[in-house]
Design a protein around this motif. Structure first.
Motif, PDB file in Angstrom:
ATOM      1  N   ASP A 157       0.862  -1.176   0.000  1.00  8.45           N
ATOM      2  CA  ASP A 157       0.000   0.000   0.000  1.00  8.45           C
ATOM      3  C   ASP A 157       0.901   1.229   0.000  1.00  8.45           C
ATOM      4  N   GLU A 158       0.679   2.156  -0.917  1.00 10.75           N
ATOM      5  CA  GLU A 158       1.597   3.272  -1.107  1.00 10.75           C
ATOM      6  C   GLU A 158       1.775   4.102   0.159  1.00 10.75           C
ATOM      7  N   LYS A 159       0.682   4.425   0.825  1.00 10.83           N
ATOM      8  CA  LYS A 159       0.787   5.246   2.034  1.00 10.83           C
ATOM      9  C   LYS A 159       1.483   4.494   3.159  1.00 10.83           C
ATOM     10  N   ALA A 160       1.162   3.206   3.307  1.00 10.60           N
ATOM     11  CA  ALA A 160       1.787   2.410   4.359  1.00 10.60           C
ATOM     12  C   ALA A 160       3.282   2.259   4.108  1.00 10.60           C
ATOM     13  N   ARG A 161       3.653   2.053   2.853  1.00  9.49           N
ATOM     14  CA  ARG A 161       5.067   1.918   2.521  1.00  9.49           C
ATOM     15  C   ARG A 161       5.811   3.238   2.760  1.00  9.49           C
ATOM     16  N   GLU A 162       5.203   4.343   2.391  1.00 10.39           N
ATOM     17  CA  GLU A 162       5.832   5.645   2.609  1.00 10.39           C
ATOM     18  C   GLU A 162       6.065   5.878   4.094  1.00 10.39           C
ATOM     19  N   ALA A 163       5.053   5.570   4.906  1.00  7.95           N
ATOM     20  CA  ALA A 163       5.198   5.748   6.353  1.00  7.95           C
ATOM     21  C   ALA A 163       6.292   4.848   6.905  1.00  7.95           C
TER      22      ALA A 163
ATOM     23  N   SER B 233       9.780   6.339   5.869  1.00  3.25           N
ATOM     24  CA  SER B 233      10.135   7.650   6.418  1.00  3.25           C
ATOM     25  C   SER B 233      10.272   7.643   7.938  1.00  3.25           C
ATOM     26  N   SER B 234       9.772   6.600   8.588  1.00  2.00           N
ATOM     27  CA  SER B 234       9.658   6.627  10.047  1.00  2.00           C
ATOM     28  C   SER B 234      11.004   6.719  10.760  1.00  2.00           C
TER      29      SER B 234
END
Length: 518
Positions: A57-63, A66-67
């Protein structure tokens, strides 16, 4: 005993078993040589661990990516992060289906695949490796690599402890998955991790990277070895007089704990965990609670003393430098995976803890196994003239003398285990420690020669000396505080030092910014 194979995998943990599986899937013959009993030895086999498992999932992967970038000093690589997330997702799903690992499900029936019970995980990995036709040599530590006339790695030699005999494996390619180095600190499951792979690699001319990011310490109850540091996110820390220790914490604030321990005791309670968290913690890591239960201590309500145990490059991010997507090293025919390899590519300069390390072991092991199989296949199966690459502890430069290996180990530990030397680093202290370590190296290099079973202990001692010298030489070159490589004499972040540091050498240790001329 002499064996011939396409791929030799050195190690027996997650990275090693994934490497063996994927090499075998490529049609390669594979031998796996483990210092212990494959499936039970090493850091993962003794604990539960999180896994950096994120659905596509794009948003989950980005988070997810970046975390921790800032914590790692922005030295991680987004492309490698994405590759690891992709590979881990596929391999964990494979473990669930082909390996039939019993992942739990959530209240809605969705499988929860972001955690693994180490003993069950590694038991199944051993079964899968054996079923794939891999020849497993248990209790068979490798003590040196073999190279051909062109300098390519061509196998390894070692000692079979239970059989009481040396062995040799001629191989088209070798994968080093031996773990990091915890300097025999007694951190849980880590006393097989003595930096052997890094020594073997360096003796063939391989480079290392990120060795300054090696001052990882895990929190453990005093007089125990269980470093389940994630649980201490729920902790409140106290001084001996009961006053709250301000600034102390698990992820941020461990240095406060270290400073306080230099002059007294630190206590804590896991009093920030609610009932649901407490139940989840007991399910995730039952052995964490064994000591408390036996002593009649409720860690959620009763204060207990803690300590810090060195985890070095097991939980640090430094290791053997890899130079392509298949986890090749700078030496032909040699590949690195898991904690033996640098994890800067996904973690930068700050530990990813168990979850990132578990994902890296799965992914890098799979890539290294496939690549080693391809290299061996391209090489063909013709006989090669080989020579042994091992030096210190095996072939002294002056002649064998009576070198006390136990004393060498004590010397190393005296320089790398204390908080005020390795964790709370200062240039003057690092230089003083290096002088002691250089002296220990001269001793083992010129005079130490072991034979038979004693080669294992001798080479472990040599590996620890070498590991410590790469660590401190790299730490001295990074004259700033970035990630976990903090310097008391250079507390600020220097934008001009936004680069990785490579290192290597044995008699003459060197370190330089990545890409800089030798």
């Amino acid at each position: 005993m002499t064996l011939t194979t396409d791929v030799l995998v050195v190690g027996g943990g997650p990275a090693a078993t994934w490497a063996a599986l994927k090499a075998a899937e490529q049609g390669a013959s594979v031998v796996l040589a483990d210092k212990g009993y494959c499936g039970t030895s090493g850091a993962t086999a003794s604990v539960g661990t999180g896994v950096w498992y994120v659905p596509p999932d794009e948003k989950a992967r980005e988070a997810a990516m970046s975390s921790r970038e800032a914590l790692g000093g922005h030295l991680a690589d987004r492309r490698w992060m994405a590759r690891v997330l992709d590979e881990t997702y596929e391999r964990v799903n494979e473990l669930a289906e082909a390996g039939r690992y019993p992942f739990p499900t959530g209240p809605d029936g969705t499988p929860l695949r972001n955690g693994l019970q180490g003993p069950e995980y590694m038991r199944r990995q051993r079964i899968r490796v054996k079923r794939a036709g891999v020849t497993v040599l248990d209790h068979s530590p490798v003590t040196e690599l073999l190279t051909d006339a062109d300098g390519a790695v061509a196998g390894a030699a070692g000692y079979r402890r239970q059989a009481g005999q040396p062995f040799e494996v001629r191989a088209g390619a070798v994968v080093l998955a031996t773990g990091g180095c915890a300097f025999l600190s007694k951190a849980f499951g880590c006393n097989v991790n003595t930096g052997d792979g890094a020594l073997l690699a360096a003796e063939t001319g391989a480079e290392l990277s990120g060795m300054e990011f090696s001052n990882a310490y895990g929190i453990a109850p005093e007089h125990t070895s269980v470093t389940k540091t994630a649980f201490y996110n729920y902790a409140t820390f106290y001084r001996a007089d009961g006053e709250v220790l301000e600034g102390a914490g698990s992820q941020r604030g461990r240095s406060v704990i270290a400073r306080t321990l230099l002059s007294g005791k630190v206590f804590c309670k896991l009093d920030l965990a609610d009932d649901a968290a407490q139940r989840a913690m007991r399910l995730a890591q039952p052995n964490f609670f064994l000591t408390f239960d036996r002593l009649g201590i409720n860690p959620f309500t009763d204060p207990f003393a803690i300590t810090l145990l060195a985890e070095g490059t097991v939980r640090g991010t430094g290791g053997i430098r890899i130079v392509d997507d298949g986890c090749a090293t700078t030496v032909p025919g040699l590949y690195a995976a898991g904690d033996a390899a640098t994890r800067e590519l996904i973690c930068g300069g700050f530990t990813g803890g168990g979850s990132h390390n578990a994902a890296w072991a799965i992914s890098s092991g799979s890539w290294a196994g496939r690549s080693a199989a391809r290299f061996a296949r391209a090489l063909g199966r013709g006989a090669r003239q080989v020579s042994a690459a091992g030096g210190a502890g095996l072939r002294p430069t002056r002649g064998a003398k009576d070198v006390d290996v136990v004393e060498i180990i004590r010397t190393v530990q005296a320089e790398v285990l204390p908080y005020d030397k390795n964790y709370l680093r200062h240039g003057d202290v690092l230089r003083s420690a290096l002088r002691q370590l250089d002296g220990a190296w001269r001793s083992v290099r010129s005079d130490l020669r072991a034979e038979g079973a004693s080669t294992v202990t001798a080479r472990q001692a040599v590996a620890m000396v070498a590991h410590a010298r790469w660590m401190y030489t790299s730490a001295l070159l990074r004259v700033e505080s970035r990630g976990m490589a903090k310097r008391l004499d250079h507390p600020g972040l220097d934008p001009a030092q936004h680069h990785r540091i490579t290192s290597g050498g044995l008699d003459q240790v060197w370190a330089r910014p990545e890409g800089a001329a030798a």
